[in-house]
Design a protein around this motif. Structure first.
Motif, PDB file in Angstrom:
ATOM      1  N   ALA A   1       7.852  15.145  10.485  1.00 29.12           N
ATOM      2  CA  ALA A   1       8.909  16.159  10.460  1.00 29.12           C
ATOM      3  C   ALA A   1       9.471  16.320   9.052  1.00 29.12           C
ATOM      4  N   LEU A   2       9.613  15.221   8.316  1.00 31.64           N
ATOM      5  CA  LEU A   2      10.147  15.275   6.959  1.00 31.64           C
ATOM      6  C   LEU A   2       9.216  16.040   6.022  1.00 31.64           C
TER       7      LEU A   2
ATOM      8  N   ILE B   1       0.838  -1.197   0.000  1.00 34.73           N
ATOM      9  CA  ILE B   1       0.000   0.000   0.000  1.00 34.73           C
ATOM     10  C   ILE B   1       0.877   1.253   0.000  1.00 34.73           C
ATOM     11  N   GLY B   2       1.947   1.237   0.804  1.00 33.95           N
ATOM     12  CA  GLY B   2       2.870   2.365   0.822  1.00 33.95           C
ATOM     13  C   GLY B   2       3.502   2.598  -0.533  1.00 33.95           C
TER      14      GLY B   2
ATOM     15  N   MET C   1       6.474   6.074   4.888  1.00 32.61           N
ATOM     16  CA  MET C   1       6.784   5.726   6.273  1.00 32.61           C
ATOM     17  C   MET C   1       5.539   5.814   7.147  1.00 32.61           C
ATOM     18  N   LEU C   2       4.718   6.859   6.939  1.00 34.33           N
ATOM     19  CA  LEU C   2       3.509   7.035   7.739  1.00 34.33           C
ATOM     20  C   LEU C   2       2.506   5.913   7.479  1.00 34.33           C
TER      21      LEU C   2
ATOM     22  N   THR D   1       6.600   4.953  16.763  1.00 35.89           N
ATOM     23  CA  THR D   1       6.721   6.344  17.207  1.00 35.89           C
ATOM     24  C   THR D   1       7.807   7.072  16.431  1.00 35.89           C
ATOM     25  N   ARG D   2       8.933   6.406  16.218  1.00 35.65           N
ATOM     26  CA  ARG D   2      10.050   7.013  15.496  1.00 35.65           C
ATOM     27  C   ARG D   2       9.678   7.312  14.040  1.00 35.65           C
ATOM     28  N   GLN D   3       9.041   6.362  13.371  1.00 33.78           N
ATOM     29  CA  GLN D   3       8.677   6.573  11.970  1.00 33.78           C
ATOM     30  C   GLN D   3       7.583   7.627  11.835  1.00 33.78           C
TER      31      GLN D   3
END
Length: 324
Positions: free
Chosen positions: A201-202, A103-104, A242-243, A193-195
């Motif tokens: 932020a990106l 999907i990404g 990533m999201l 959480t990191r991704q």
């Protein structure tokens, strides 16, 4: 009253034969006969199933001090519950990880479909290639990338049809599965959480170079605007990948750990929204850009759309927490 007598009493009370009960529990009639003859004892998973079939508490079944007159009955489920084993849960997580990846990638292809036609405007402006050649190549690559993206969406959805029962039917986790899932969820939480933080932020910071170049180096920006926007779209597509991948895989834990009755309308609405939101945003971006030919400013739809989606997801999560 011992467990064997309770099974006999409850089975007769609900007008079931040993064959009926065996079918409901997915065991042989001989197993039920041994339970009722106190020759063997059902395992914990079967005890949980018995409590649902008869509409009684597990405490009543396991506590010999309870007698038939002390039954604390609960409402029997209207549908037959599906049992999810450790093997099924583990396979579902693996397939969901692959599903999230596809999907990404599909969304990346849909967003990136605009990159060729945008990038090729720069050499056309600089008279490095004829304008009609740039448009033809850009449109050809655009439709190719859109076709790949849509194909990936369809293929990924078809691969997950075997797990539709997790959404359509009430299910229960076999003994030990919940502990396994909670441990896996806890392990994945820092990654999620990191991704999530890095992706958001990106998207926000990717706008900064675009704005700075257009304001401080206007001539350079006018001549190379297609390249600049192409790089920006590539960064945004990476962030959204990533999201999406982390969000889908994180949601798979909620699907397994929450029963059908515990799932809120907000969860289902958010899942449906995510499935149509990004393709719709891509269609709006391409439609507006082609009609107005304003590729230099239409890129703003991506950071705005990302912030709106993040706000909507936060609202759904907030409503679900209030229900709990």
């Amino acid at each position: 009253m011992i467990l064997a007598d309770k099974i006999i009493h409850l089975r007769k009370k609900h007008h079931m034969t040993q064959e009926d009960l065996a079918e409901r529990l997915n065991v042989s009639r001989q197993s039920v006969s041994k339970w009722e003859g106190a020759q063997s004892t059902p395992d914990l998973n079967k005890i949980l199933k018995l409590s649902k079939v008869f509409g009684v508490t597990t405490d009543y079944l396991l506590n010999d001090e309870h007698v038939s007159d002390e039954i604390e009955e609960v409402e029997l489920p209207d549908e037959e519950w599906v049992s999810v084993s450790l093997e099924t849960a583990n396979q579902y997580l693996e397939d969901q990880a692959e599903f999230a990846h596809r999907i990404g990638l599909a969304v990346v292809f849909l967003i990136s479909s605009a990159i060729p036609i945008v990038v090729l405007t720069a050499p056309a402006i600089q008279n490095m290639i004829p304008e009609n050649v740039g448009q033809a190549l850009g449109l050809g690559l655009l439709f190719l990338l859109v076709a790949i993206g849509v194909g990936l969406l369809i293929f990924a959805s078809m691969r997950m049809h075997s797990y539709e029962f997790l959404d359509d039917q009430p299910f229960e986790l076999e003994f030990g599965v919940r502990g396994f899932l909670e441990k896996e969820k806890e392990t994945y939480h820092p990654v999620y959480t990191r991704q999530l933080a890095f992706g958001v932020a990106l998207i926000i910071t990717s706008v900064i170079p675009l704005v700075v170049i257009n304001l401080a180096f206007q001539r350079f920006a006018e001549a190379n605007n297609g390249y600049i926007i192409g790089i920006f779209l590539a960064i945004v597509s990476l962030a959204i990948y990533m999201l999406i991948t982390s969000g889908i895989f994180w949601g798979s834990f909620s699907t397994l750990l929450e029963s059908q009755n515990q799932k809120g309308d907000g969860d289902e609405m958010e899942d449906r929204l995510a499935g149509i939101y990004w393709p719709l945003i891509t269609a709006l971006f391409l439609g507006y850009s082609f009609i107005t030919q304003d590729w230099g400013r239409s890129w703003i739809v991506w950071p705005v759309a990302s912030m709106i989606f993040a706000a909507i997801s936060g609202l759904f999560n907030f409503n679900n927490q209030n229900r709990e």
